[in-house]
Design a protein around this motif. Structure first.
Motif, PDB file in Angstrom:
ATOM      1  N   GLY A  41      23.745  -3.284  47.580  1.00 40.83           N
ATOM      2  CA  GLY A  41      24.960  -4.335  47.649  1.00 40.83           C
ATOM      3  C   GLY A  41      25.179  -4.730  46.482  1.00 40.83           C
ATOM      4  N   SER A  42      26.392  -5.626  46.563  1.00 37.10           N
ATOM      5  CA  SER A  42      26.634  -6.336  45.264  1.00 37.10           C
ATOM      6  C   SER A  42      26.717  -7.855  45.371  1.00 37.10           C
ATOM      7  N   ARG A  96      28.011 -11.220  42.670  1.00 39.56           N
ATOM      8  CA  ARG A  96      28.759 -11.395  41.376  1.00 39.56           C
ATOM      9  C   ARG A  96      28.415 -13.021  40.844  1.00 39.56           C
ATOM     10  N   ARG A 141      25.684   0.025  36.478  1.00 43.44           N
ATOM     11  CA  ARG A 141      25.842  -1.089  37.542  1.00 43.44           C
ATOM     12  C   ARG A 141      26.178  -2.095  37.561  1.00 43.44           C
ATOM     13  N   PHE A 142      25.873  -2.863  36.366  1.00 44.53           N
ATOM     14  CA  PHE A 142      26.257  -4.227  35.975  1.00 44.53           C
ATOM     15  C   PHE A 142      27.401  -4.333  35.023  1.00 44.53           C
ATOM     16  N   THR A 143      28.316  -5.298  35.129  1.00 45.59           N
ATOM     17  CA  THR A 143      29.480  -5.596  34.231  1.00 45.59           C
ATOM     18  C   THR A 143      29.436  -7.146  34.014  1.00 45.59           C
ATOM     19  N   GLN A 178      28.897  -8.898  37.222  1.00 44.63           N
ATOM     20  CA  GLN A 178      29.058  -8.304  38.329  1.00 44.63           C
ATOM     21  C   GLN A 178      28.036  -7.280  38.600  1.00 44.63           C
ATOM     22  N   MET A 179      27.311  -7.441  39.875  1.00 44.98           N
ATOM     23  CA  MET A 179      26.038  -6.477  39.721  1.00 44.98           C
ATOM     24  C   MET A 179      26.402  -5.720  41.083  1.00 44.98           C
ATOM     25  N   ASN A 180      26.383  -4.286  40.874  1.00 40.76           N
ATOM     26  CA  ASN A 180      26.577  -3.489  41.998  1.00 40.76           C
ATOM     27  C   ASN A 180      25.310  -2.559  42.162  1.00 40.76           C
ATOM     28  N   SER A 181      25.326  -1.730  43.233  1.00 41.39           N
ATOM     29  CA  SER A 181      24.169  -0.837  43.623  1.00 41.39           C
ATOM     30  C   SER A 181      23.020  -1.359  43.262  1.00 41.39           C
ATOM     31  N   LEU A 182      22.816  -2.772  43.836  1.00 39.65           N
ATOM     32  CA  LEU A 182      21.477  -3.511  43.389  1.00 39.65           C
ATOM     33  C   LEU A 182      20.075  -2.879  43.995  1.00 39.65           C
ATOM     34  N   ASP A 219      15.835  -5.460  40.781  1.00 33.99           N
ATOM     35  CA  ASP A 219      16.735  -6.327  40.385  1.00 33.99           C
ATOM     36  C   ASP A 219      16.233  -7.787  40.657  1.00 33.99           C
TER      37      ASP A 219
END
Length: 124
Positions: free
Chosen positions: A16-17, A19, A67-69, A82-86, A90
């Motif tokens: 999941g993601s 922010r 994965r993170f921006t 922004q954290m994706n593909s957690l 993490d």
């Protein structure tokens, strides 16, 4: 002086993601480089990402690259992560930090101000 307040943490399933947001007080936000760190239970605080004063340069720890921006909006005194593909690894308390002077921004000692942190929990 800068006060930092993080928000956006929570519980999410793996893959999941989330922010994270960090709101900064003061009129000189754009004069600070900003960073995100995290600390898992029983572990030392770890660098996650940093962004330059203008937002033109970013850097990440290898484990979150792709994965993170990290981003910032100087007009709103905000910095985001922004954290994706957690992943379960993490899971940690995430901290926002501000650095007035130049330095090695992957090191916690480079930062002058810290927020209280926001909990991120990733379930498997």
């Amino acid at each position: 002086q800068v006060q930092l307040v993080e928000s956006g943490g929570g519980l999410v399933q793996a893959g999941g993601s989330l922010r994270l947001s960090c709101a900064a007080s003061g009129r000189t936000f754009s004069s600070y480089a900003m960073g995100w760190f995290r600390q898992a239970p029983g572990k030392e605080r770890e660098f996650v990402a940093d962004i330059s004063r203008s937002g033109g340069r970013t850097d990440y720890v290898d484990s979150v690259k792709g994965r993170f921006t990290i981003s910032r909006d100087n007009a709103k005194n905000m910095v985001y992560l922004q954290m994706n593909s957690l992943k379960p690894e993490d899971t940690a308390v995430y901290y926002c930090a501000a650095a007035k002077s130049g330095g090695s921004y992957y090191r916690a000692v480079a930062y002058d101000y810290w927020g209280q942190g926001t909990q991120v929990t990733v379930s498997s």
